[in-house]
Design an enzyme around this catalytic site. Structure first.
Site, PDB file in Angstrom:
ATOM      1  N   GLY A  47      64.937  48.837  31.821  1.00 45.46           N
ATOM      2  CA  GLY A  47      63.570  48.642  32.315  1.00 45.46           C
ATOM      3  C   GLY A  47      62.600  49.480  31.529  1.00 45.46           C
ATOM      4  O   GLY A  47      62.917  49.962  30.441  1.00 45.46           O
ATOM      5  N   ASN A  48      61.417  49.619  32.073  1.00 43.76           N
ATOM      6  CA  ASN A  48      60.438  50.499  31.424  1.00 43.76           C
ATOM      7  C   ASN A  48      59.619  51.190  32.496  1.00 43.76           C
ATOM      8  O   ASN A  48      59.803  50.943  33.677  1.00 43.76           O
ATOM      9  CB  ASN A  48      59.575  49.700  30.437  1.00 43.76           C
ATOM     10  CG  ASN A  48      58.848  48.566  31.129  1.00 43.76           C
ATOM     11  OD1 ASN A  48      58.024  48.798  32.006  1.00 43.76           O
ATOM     12  ND2 ASN A  48      59.167  47.325  30.761  1.00 43.76           N
ATOM     13  N   TYR A  49      58.699  52.056  32.086  1.00 42.81           N
ATOM     14  CA  TYR A  49      57.978  52.910  33.032  1.00 42.81           C
ATOM     15  C   TYR A  49      56.805  52.231  33.741  1.00 42.81           C
ATOM     16  O   TYR A  49      56.094  52.879  34.488  1.00 42.81           O
ATOM     17  CB  TYR A  49      57.443  54.140  32.303  1.00 42.81           C
ATOM     18  CG  TYR A  49      58.504  55.095  31.828  1.00 42.81           C
ATOM     19  CD1 TYR A  49      59.258  55.819  32.735  1.00 42.81           C
ATOM     20  CD2 TYR A  49      58.743  55.276  30.467  1.00 42.81           C
ATOM     21  CE1 TYR A  49      60.221  56.716  32.295  1.00 42.81           C
ATOM     22  CE2 TYR A  49      59.702  56.172  30.031  1.00 42.81           C
ATOM     23  CZ  TYR A  49      60.438  56.891  30.947  1.00 42.81           C
ATOM     24  OH  TYR A  49      61.380  57.777  30.530  1.00 42.81           O
ATOM     25  N   SER A  50      56.577  50.948  33.495  1.00 42.23           N
ATOM     26  CA  SER A  50      55.411  50.299  34.108  1.00 42.23           C
ATOM     27  C   SER A  50      55.492  50.391  35.631  1.00 42.23           C
ATOM     28  O   SER A  50      56.526  50.118  36.233  1.00 42.23           O
ATOM     29  CB  SER A  50      55.359  48.827  33.682  1.00 42.23           C
ATOM     30  OG  SER A  50      54.405  48.146  34.465  1.00 42.23           O
ATOM     31  N   ALA A  65      54.593  44.503  31.600  1.00 41.29           N
ATOM     32  CA  ALA A  65      55.333  45.137  30.502  1.00 41.29           C
ATOM     33  C   ALA A  65      56.701  44.449  30.472  1.00 41.29           C
ATOM     34  O   ALA A  65      57.644  44.886  31.127  1.00 41.29           O
ATOM     35  CB  ALA A  65      55.471  46.632  30.763  1.00 41.29           C
TER      36      ALA A  65
END
Ligand code: CTP
Length: 426
Positions: free
Chosen positions: A238-241, A307
């Site tokens: 995943g990502n930090y969004s 994102a």
């Protein structure tokens, strides 16, 4: 195919990520200068009317309270007049000087009448025109729209007579603010408690937005949040969004009266409470692609704020990947580019806006994406700027259209959202 060591580029997070309560739902100027008649009836929820008044006044509204005799048993007119800076109206005549309180004048003065809390008795009287107090006569003379926030015990709310009366009022154009479920003053639990003041104010704002909002009639697709690409039953890439920017955009569109199709990746923030908002929850880039491409044809604009993961694991293990060996090598495949696909689908009467979060050569990369994805506008933000990008409540962006760019200062995501929407759909 791509091979990627597990420790670089992506944030690999366990499931059940939780975020702090973020969304401040009270917004903007829709209530500024609006004249609201607030009807208060005899319910224990009358104490919440104080908070309701404060919220309305904070939004710039003018509030005139009309209270039933039973309402005064629960909350004093002195409290209410102190909050509204106006005498509270309850009787047909002023006891002291005998002057007449004109319900007809109130009916003409108001931009809206809100009855909160509204008891079963008042709902019944409204439905059948039993004008035995000032509040009901005001209602019967009201030229402005009327909203009602019922408050009662669960059995009273569920009773067929209450339901029939509510239906009747709805058919006549009264807007019902659905009561919430939970702990009731009777110690019972169920549906019937007056909706929270913040939600009532939101419904009122939305009510005006639908009637007067600049963007009424628009349907806007917004993608928001991260995507999670599953590795095994307990892990994902995943990502930090956080989804904050996308939700702020959705909120802004709603407040300007647009319908929003929100395609939302994993996000635990509270969503705006609005019937203008349609949410499709997705997890992976593929699910976001499917939802966004099927919703876009019915929209006149799209804002690609998500994102989206650029790569997804080649396979998802059926069982938890065990800690074995010195290295874990992941094989990843590129995901579909949603913005680019929608850019291809876009008709002349549709507009598309994308985002570009860059770490270097930001302007050059953003302009290249604007062209490559056939966007009409791109919002560039740079991780080099403090307070911009993922997780923050603020953002610092540059709005780029073909041939023009406009940099904004660091400000709240709510204010950034307003600038973006006002530039995108002028
Ligand atoms: N986007 C998308 N689908 C993807 C990847 C990106 O819709 N699979 C959208 C984003 O929502 C954003 C825009 O494309 O509006 C740019 O995303 P960004 O991640 O900045 O660019 P990429 O195209 O992924 O390129 P790169 O990662 O190489 O910078």
């Amino acid at each position: 195919m791509f091979f990627l060591p597990s420790h670089i580029f992506y944030h690999i997070i366990p499931f059940h990520l939780s975020t702090t309560h973020y969304f401040n739902l009270l917004i903007q100027e829709m209530l500024k200068g609006k004249k609201i008649v607030l009807g208060i009836t005899g319910s224990i929820a009358a104490y919440k009317a104080c908070l309701l008044i404060r919220l309305l006044i904070k939004q710039g509204a003018e509030v005139q309270v009309v209270i039933t005799p039973a309402g005064k048993e629960f909350i004093t007119p002195i409290t209410l007049s102190a909050l509204t800076h106006k005498p509270v109206i309850s009787e047909f005549f002023n006891q002291r000087d005998g002057s007449w309180h004109s319900h007809v004048d109130l009916g003409l003065w108001a931009d809206a009448m809100l009855i909160a809390p509204c008891t079963a008795s008042t709902i019944g009287k409204m439905a059948h025109g039993i004008a035995d107090n000032m509040l009901i006569t005001t209602y019967l003379s009201m030229k402005a729209p009327v909203l009602v926030a019922p408050a009662m015990d669960l059995d009273m709310y569920a009773h067929v007579s209450t339901q029939e009366n509510l239906k009747l009022l709805q058919q006549r154009g009264v807007h019902i603010v659905e009561p919430g479920s939970g702990f009731l003053a009777s110690t019972l639990e169920g549906k019937g408690r007056m909706q929270e003041p913040e939600i009532i104010v939101e419904e009122l704002i939305e009510f005006f937005a639908r009637r007067e909002g600049r963007l009424r009639g628009n349907r806007i697709l917004i993608t928001a949040g991260p995507t999670y690409e599953k590795l095994d039953p307990v892990r994902f890439i995943g990502n930090y969004s956080s989804g904050k920017m996308g939700l702020a955009l959705a909120q802004e569109c709603i407040m300007q009266g647009a319908e929003v199709e929100l395609v939302l990746g994993p996000c635990s923030l509270p969503l705006p409470h609005s019937s203008l908002l349609h949410v499709t929850r997705v997890e992976s880039a593929q699910q976001m692609y499917d939802a966004a491409t099927s919703l876009f044809p019915a929209c006149n604009a799209g804002i690609m704020c998500a994102a989206v993961a650029d790569f997804t694991p080649d396979t998802c293990a059926d069982e938890k990947i065990k800690r074995e060996g010195d290295q874990l090598v992941l094989r990843l495949n590129p995901t579909k580019d949603i913005a680019a696909a929608i850019g291809q689908m876009k008709l002349d009467n549709q507009k598309l806006c994308g985002f570009a979060l860059e770490t270097h050569d930001a302007m050059q990369h953003a302009q290249e994406k604007l062209c490559r994805k056939n966007l009409d506008m791109i919002i560039m933000n740079s991780l080099q700027d403090a307070g911009a990008g993922f997780q923050h409540d603020t953002n610092k962006v540059t709005i780029i259209t073909k041939g023009q760019s406009h940099s904004l200062p660091l400000q709240s995501k709510k204010d950034v959202a307003r600038e973006i929407i006002n530039t995108f759909i002028p």
